[in-house]
Design an enzyme around this catalytic site. Structure first.
Site, PDB file in Angstrom:
ATOM      1  N   SER A  27     -28.071 -45.447  -5.349  1.00 21.92           N
ATOM      2  CA  SER A  27     -26.744 -45.104  -4.846  1.00 21.92           C
ATOM      3  C   SER A  27     -26.217 -46.222  -3.948  1.00 21.92           C
ATOM      4  CB  SER A  27     -26.837 -43.800  -4.040  1.00 21.92           C
ATOM      5  OG  SER A  27     -25.683 -43.559  -3.271  1.00 21.92           O
ATOM      6  N   TYR A  55     -28.695 -37.285   1.848  1.00 20.35           N
ATOM      7  CA  TYR A  55     -28.532 -38.032   0.600  1.00 20.35           C
ATOM      8  C   TYR A  55     -28.778 -39.521   0.830  1.00 20.35           C
ATOM      9  CZ  TYR A  55     -26.372 -39.407  -3.847  1.00 20.35           C
ATOM     10  OH  TYR A  55     -26.125 -39.922  -5.100  1.00 20.35           O
TER      11      TYR A  55
END
Length: 270
Positions: free
Chosen positions: A151, A164
Protein backbone atom coordinates in the site's frame (compact mmCIF):
# COMPACT_ATOMS: atom_id res chain seq x y z
CA UNK A 1 9.44 -16.35 -26.83
CA UNK A 2 6.78 -14.32 -25.00
CA UNK A 3 8.37 -13.41 -21.69
CA UNK A 4 5.08 -12.00 -20.43
CA UNK A 5 2.99 -15.10 -21.09
CA UNK A 6 1.50 -17.03 -18.18
CA UNK A 7 0.35 -19.96 -20.30
CA UNK A 8 0.75 -23.26 -18.49
CA UNK A 9 0.90 -21.52 -15.10
CA UNK A 10 -1.61 -21.94 -12.31
CA UNK A 11 -2.43 -19.00 -10.05
CA UNK A 12 -4.24 -18.79 -6.74
CA UNK A 13 -5.39 -15.33 -5.73
CA UNK A 14 -6.76 -14.54 -2.29
CA UNK A 15 -9.25 -11.72 -2.08
CA UNK A 16 -9.93 -12.35 -5.75
CA UNK A 17 -13.53 -11.11 -5.63
CA UNK A 18 -12.81 -7.53 -4.50
CA UNK A 19 -12.64 -4.59 -6.90
CA UNK A 20 -8.87 -4.77 -7.36
CA UNK A 21 -8.79 -8.55 -6.93
CA UNK A 22 -11.33 -9.04 -9.71
CA UNK A 23 -9.28 -6.95 -12.11
CA UNK A 24 -6.10 -8.81 -11.23
CA UNK A 25 -7.87 -12.15 -11.59
CA UNK A 26 -9.06 -11.29 -15.08
CA UNK A 27 -5.63 -9.95 -15.96
CA UNK A 28 -3.69 -13.12 -15.18
CA UNK A 29 -6.40 -15.21 -16.85
CA UNK A 30 -6.09 -13.14 -20.02
CA UNK A 31 -2.32 -13.69 -19.86
CA UNK A 32 -3.01 -17.41 -20.12
CA UNK A 33 -2.95 -18.65 -16.52
CA UNK A 34 -5.40 -21.03 -14.92
CA UNK A 35 -6.83 -19.18 -11.93
CA UNK A 36 -8.19 -20.28 -8.57
CA UNK A 37 -10.24 -17.46 -7.04
CA UNK A 38 -10.19 -17.61 -3.26
CA UNK A 39 -12.65 -15.62 -1.19
CA UNK A 40 -15.47 -15.76 1.31
CA UNK A 41 -18.25 -14.82 -1.11
CA UNK A 42 -19.10 -18.01 -2.95
CA UNK A 43 -21.61 -16.60 -5.42
CA UNK A 44 -19.36 -13.70 -6.42
CA UNK A 45 -16.40 -16.03 -6.95
CA UNK A 46 -18.41 -18.49 -8.99
CA UNK A 47 -19.80 -15.71 -11.17
CA UNK A 48 -16.30 -14.40 -11.86
CA UNK A 49 -15.00 -17.90 -12.63
CA UNK A 50 -17.92 -18.50 -15.01
CA UNK A 51 -17.18 -15.22 -16.79
CA UNK A 52 -13.52 -16.18 -17.27
CA UNK A 53 -14.41 -19.67 -18.49
CA UNK A 54 -16.99 -18.28 -20.92
CA UNK A 55 -14.29 -16.03 -22.38
CA UNK A 56 -12.08 -19.06 -23.08
CA UNK A 57 -10.01 -18.98 -19.91
CA UNK A 58 -9.81 -21.47 -17.08
CA UNK A 59 -10.91 -20.62 -13.55
CA UNK A 60 -12.38 -22.15 -10.43
CA UNK A 61 -13.82 -20.49 -7.32
CA UNK A 62 -13.04 -21.63 -3.79
CA UNK A 63 -14.39 -20.48 -0.43
CA UNK A 64 -11.86 -19.98 2.36
CA UNK A 65 -10.91 -17.53 5.07
CA UNK A 66 -7.25 -16.46 4.84
CA UNK A 67 -7.00 -16.73 8.64
CA UNK A 68 -8.22 -20.36 8.74
CA UNK A 69 -5.42 -22.85 8.11
CA UNK A 70 -7.78 -25.82 7.73
CA UNK A 71 -9.79 -24.04 5.05
CA UNK A 72 -6.61 -22.95 3.28
CA UNK A 73 -5.27 -26.52 3.24
CA UNK A 74 -8.54 -27.74 1.74
CA UNK A 75 -8.34 -25.01 -0.89
CA UNK A 76 -4.73 -25.93 -1.68
CA UNK A 77 -5.70 -29.56 -2.22
CA UNK A 78 -8.59 -28.51 -4.48
CA UNK A 79 -6.32 -26.32 -6.62
CA UNK A 80 -3.73 -29.07 -7.00
CA UNK A 81 -6.47 -31.50 -7.99
CA UNK A 82 -7.85 -29.08 -10.57
CA UNK A 83 -4.61 -27.69 -12.00
CA UNK A 84 -1.88 -30.07 -10.85
CA UNK A 85 0.22 -27.43 -9.10
CA UNK A 86 0.32 -23.89 -7.72
CA UNK A 87 2.88 -21.84 -9.60
CA UNK A 88 1.91 -18.33 -8.54
CA UNK A 89 0.35 -16.97 -5.35
CA UNK A 90 -1.19 -13.49 -5.26
CA UNK A 91 -2.05 -12.34 -1.74
CA UNK A 92 -4.74 -9.76 -2.49
CA UNK A 93 -6.90 -10.27 0.62
CA UNK A 94 -6.87 -7.39 3.06
CA UNK A 95 -8.87 -4.47 4.34
CA UNK A 96 -9.66 -2.13 7.18
CA UNK A 97 -12.34 -1.61 9.80
CA UNK A 98 -13.77 1.49 11.52
CA UNK A 99 -12.43 0.72 15.00
CA UNK A 100 -8.83 0.85 13.73
CA UNK A 101 -9.37 4.30 12.19
CA UNK A 102 -8.96 7.58 14.07
CA UNK A 103 -11.57 10.05 12.69
CA UNK A 104 -11.02 13.83 12.94
CA UNK A 105 -13.17 14.16 16.07
CA UNK A 106 -11.22 11.49 18.01
CA UNK A 107 -7.61 10.71 18.89
CA UNK A 108 -5.20 7.86 19.46
CA UNK A 109 -6.64 7.06 22.90
CA UNK A 110 -9.98 6.18 21.29
CA UNK A 111 -8.37 3.41 19.24
CA UNK A 112 -9.99 0.00 19.63
CA UNK A 113 -7.17 -2.44 20.33
CA UNK A 114 -9.38 -5.35 19.29
CA UNK A 115 -10.05 -3.70 15.94
CA UNK A 116 -6.35 -2.86 15.56
CA UNK A 117 -5.50 -6.53 16.13
CA UNK A 118 -8.12 -7.67 13.63
CA UNK A 119 -6.75 -5.36 10.95
CA UNK A 120 -3.22 -6.55 11.64
CA UNK A 121 -4.39 -10.15 11.44
CA UNK A 122 -6.32 -9.68 8.19
CA UNK A 123 -3.55 -7.86 6.34
CA UNK A 124 -0.36 -9.36 7.81
CA UNK A 125 -1.31 -12.81 9.08
CA UNK A 126 -3.72 -13.02 6.13
CA UNK A 127 -0.64 -12.75 3.91
CA UNK A 128 1.78 -14.87 5.95
CA UNK A 129 -0.53 -17.84 6.57
CA UNK A 130 -1.68 -18.37 2.96
CA UNK A 131 1.94 -18.03 1.85
CA UNK A 132 2.99 -20.75 4.26
CA UNK A 133 0.19 -23.07 3.11
CA UNK A 134 0.24 -22.45 -0.64
CA UNK A 135 3.98 -22.26 -1.32
CA UNK A 136 5.28 -25.37 0.39
CA UNK A 137 5.35 -27.20 -2.95
CA UNK A 138 7.12 -24.24 -4.54
CA UNK A 139 9.91 -24.71 -2.01
CA UNK A 140 10.14 -28.41 -2.82
CA UNK A 141 10.20 -27.73 -6.56
CA UNK A 142 12.42 -24.65 -6.10
CA UNK A 143 10.22 -22.66 -8.44
CA UNK A 144 7.36 -20.24 -7.99
CA UNK A 145 6.21 -16.65 -7.68
CA UNK A 146 4.66 -14.87 -4.70
CA UNK A 147 3.07 -11.45 -5.07
CA UNK A 148 1.89 -9.53 -2.01
CA UNK A 149 -0.31 -6.46 -2.09
CA UNK A 150 1.16 -3.63 -0.04
CA UNK A 151 0.00 0.00 0.00
CA UNK A 152 0.95 3.66 -0.09
CA UNK A 153 0.88 3.23 3.69
CA UNK A 154 3.85 0.87 3.33
CA UNK A 155 6.00 3.84 2.35
CA UNK A 156 4.72 6.40 4.83
CA UNK A 157 1.96 6.25 7.45
CA UNK A 158 -1.32 7.75 6.30
CA UNK A 159 -3.35 9.84 8.75
CA UNK A 160 -6.32 8.17 10.48
CA UNK A 161 -5.65 4.58 9.31
CA UNK A 162 -3.29 3.57 12.11
CA UNK A 163 -3.99 -0.17 11.98
CA UNK A 164 -3.93 -0.42 8.20
CA UNK A 165 -0.71 1.61 7.93
CA UNK A 166 1.08 -0.57 10.46
CA UNK A 167 -0.14 -3.76 8.81
CA UNK A 168 0.80 -2.76 5.28
CA UNK A 169 4.24 -1.57 6.39
CA UNK A 170 4.66 -5.03 7.88
CA UNK A 171 3.56 -6.66 4.61
CA UNK A 172 6.32 -4.83 2.75
CA UNK A 173 8.87 -5.87 5.39
CA UNK A 174 7.68 -9.47 5.19
CA UNK A 175 7.96 -9.36 1.39
CA UNK A 176 11.61 -8.34 1.54
CA UNK A 177 12.39 -10.82 4.30
CA UNK A 178 10.74 -13.73 2.49
CA UNK A 179 12.44 -12.87 -0.80
CA UNK A 180 15.84 -13.32 0.85
CA UNK A 181 14.75 -16.38 2.82
CA UNK A 182 13.43 -18.18 -0.25
CA UNK A 183 16.45 -17.33 -2.39
CA UNK A 184 18.95 -18.38 0.29
CA UNK A 185 17.18 -21.59 1.24
CA UNK A 186 15.57 -22.72 -2.03
CA UNK A 187 17.38 -20.92 -4.83
CA UNK A 188 16.66 -18.23 -7.39
CA UNK A 189 13.61 -20.03 -8.77
CA UNK A 190 11.31 -18.56 -6.12
CA UNK A 191 10.70 -14.84 -6.33
CA UNK A 192 8.76 -12.69 -3.85
CA UNK A 193 7.62 -9.16 -4.67
CA UNK A 194 4.88 -6.70 -3.78
CA UNK A 195 2.68 -4.18 -5.55
CA UNK A 196 1.55 -1.00 -3.82
CA UNK A 197 -1.59 0.42 -5.40
CA UNK A 198 -2.01 4.17 -5.07
CA UNK A 199 -5.48 5.57 -4.51
CA UNK A 200 -8.10 3.43 -6.22
CA UNK A 201 -11.82 3.49 -5.46
CA UNK A 202 -12.85 0.21 -3.83
CA UNK A 203 -15.83 -1.05 -1.89
CA UNK A 204 -14.13 -0.16 1.38
CA UNK A 205 -12.86 3.34 0.70
CA UNK A 206 -15.44 4.74 -1.71
CA UNK A 207 -17.42 6.54 1.01
CA UNK A 208 -14.20 7.91 2.54
CA UNK A 209 -12.98 9.37 -0.74
CA UNK A 210 -16.17 10.37 -2.56
CA UNK A 211 -19.56 11.84 -1.72
CA UNK A 212 -22.84 10.25 -2.86
CA UNK A 213 -22.92 12.65 -5.83
CA UNK A 214 -19.47 11.52 -6.96
CA UNK A 215 -17.58 14.62 -5.83
CA UNK A 216 -14.51 14.21 -3.66
CA UNK A 217 -14.61 14.32 0.11
CA UNK A 218 -11.94 16.41 1.82
CA UNK A 219 -9.81 13.27 2.19
CA UNK A 220 -10.41 12.29 -1.42
CA UNK A 221 -9.40 15.74 -2.62
CA UNK A 222 -6.28 15.58 -0.45
CA UNK A 223 -5.32 12.28 -2.12
CA UNK A 224 -5.87 13.81 -5.56
CA UNK A 225 -3.79 16.86 -4.62
CA UNK A 226 -0.89 14.59 -3.64
CA UNK A 227 -1.13 12.53 -6.85
CA UNK A 228 0.64 14.18 -9.82
CA UNK A 229 -1.72 12.44 -12.26
CA UNK A 230 -4.56 14.23 -10.40
CA UNK A 231 -6.92 11.26 -10.51
CA UNK A 232 -7.63 7.90 -8.90
CA UNK A 233 -6.23 4.76 -10.46
CA UNK A 234 -8.29 2.40 -12.59
CA UNK A 235 -8.25 -1.26 -11.45
CA UNK A 236 -7.06 -2.47 -14.86
CA UNK A 237 -3.97 -0.29 -14.49
CA UNK A 238 -2.56 -2.82 -12.01
CA UNK A 239 -2.56 -5.64 -14.53
CA UNK A 240 0.61 -4.77 -16.48
CA UNK A 241 2.76 -4.62 -13.36
CA UNK A 242 1.17 -7.80 -11.98
CA UNK A 243 1.73 -9.82 -15.15
CA UNK A 244 5.31 -8.54 -15.39
CA UNK A 245 6.09 -9.67 -11.83
CA UNK A 246 4.36 -13.03 -12.36
CA UNK A 247 6.13 -13.77 -15.64
CA UNK A 248 9.65 -14.61 -16.77
CA UNK A 249 10.01 -10.98 -17.86
CA UNK A 250 10.99 -10.22 -14.25
CA UNK A 251 13.23 -13.25 -13.74
CA UNK A 252 15.93 -11.23 -11.94
CA UNK A 253 13.52 -9.23 -9.79
CA UNK A 254 12.84 -10.17 -6.19
CA UNK A 255 12.29 -8.35 -2.91
CA UNK A 256 10.84 -5.19 -4.46
CA UNK A 257 7.67 -3.23 -3.78
CA UNK A 258 6.43 -1.60 -6.97
CA UNK A 259 4.20 1.47 -6.61
CA UNK A 260 1.39 1.87 -9.14
CA UNK A 261 0.28 5.24 -7.92
CA UNK A 262 0.23 8.03 -10.51
CA UNK A 263 3.32 9.53 -8.89
CA UNK A 264 2.03 9.72 -5.30
CA UNK A 265 5.21 8.33 -3.71
CA UNK A 266 7.42 10.58 -5.85
CA UNK A 267 5.65 13.82 -4.97
CA UNK A 268 7.01 15.93 -2.12
CA UNK A 269 3.91 18.10 -1.84
CA UNK A 270 5.47 21.23 -3.33
Amino acid sequence: MDFFSLKGKSVIITGGTGVLGTSMTKGVAEAGASVAILGRRKEVGEKLAAEINAAGGKAIALVADVLNREQLVSARDAVKKAFGSIDILINAAGGNMPGAVIPPDKNFFDLSIDAFQQVMDLNLLGTVLPTQVFTEDMAKQKKGVIINIASMASYKPLTRVVGYSAAKAAVENFTRWLAVEMAKKFGEGIRVNAISPGFFLTEQNRTLLTNPDGTFTARGQSAINQTPFARFGKPEELIGTLVWLCSDASAFVTGVNVPVDGGFTAFGGV
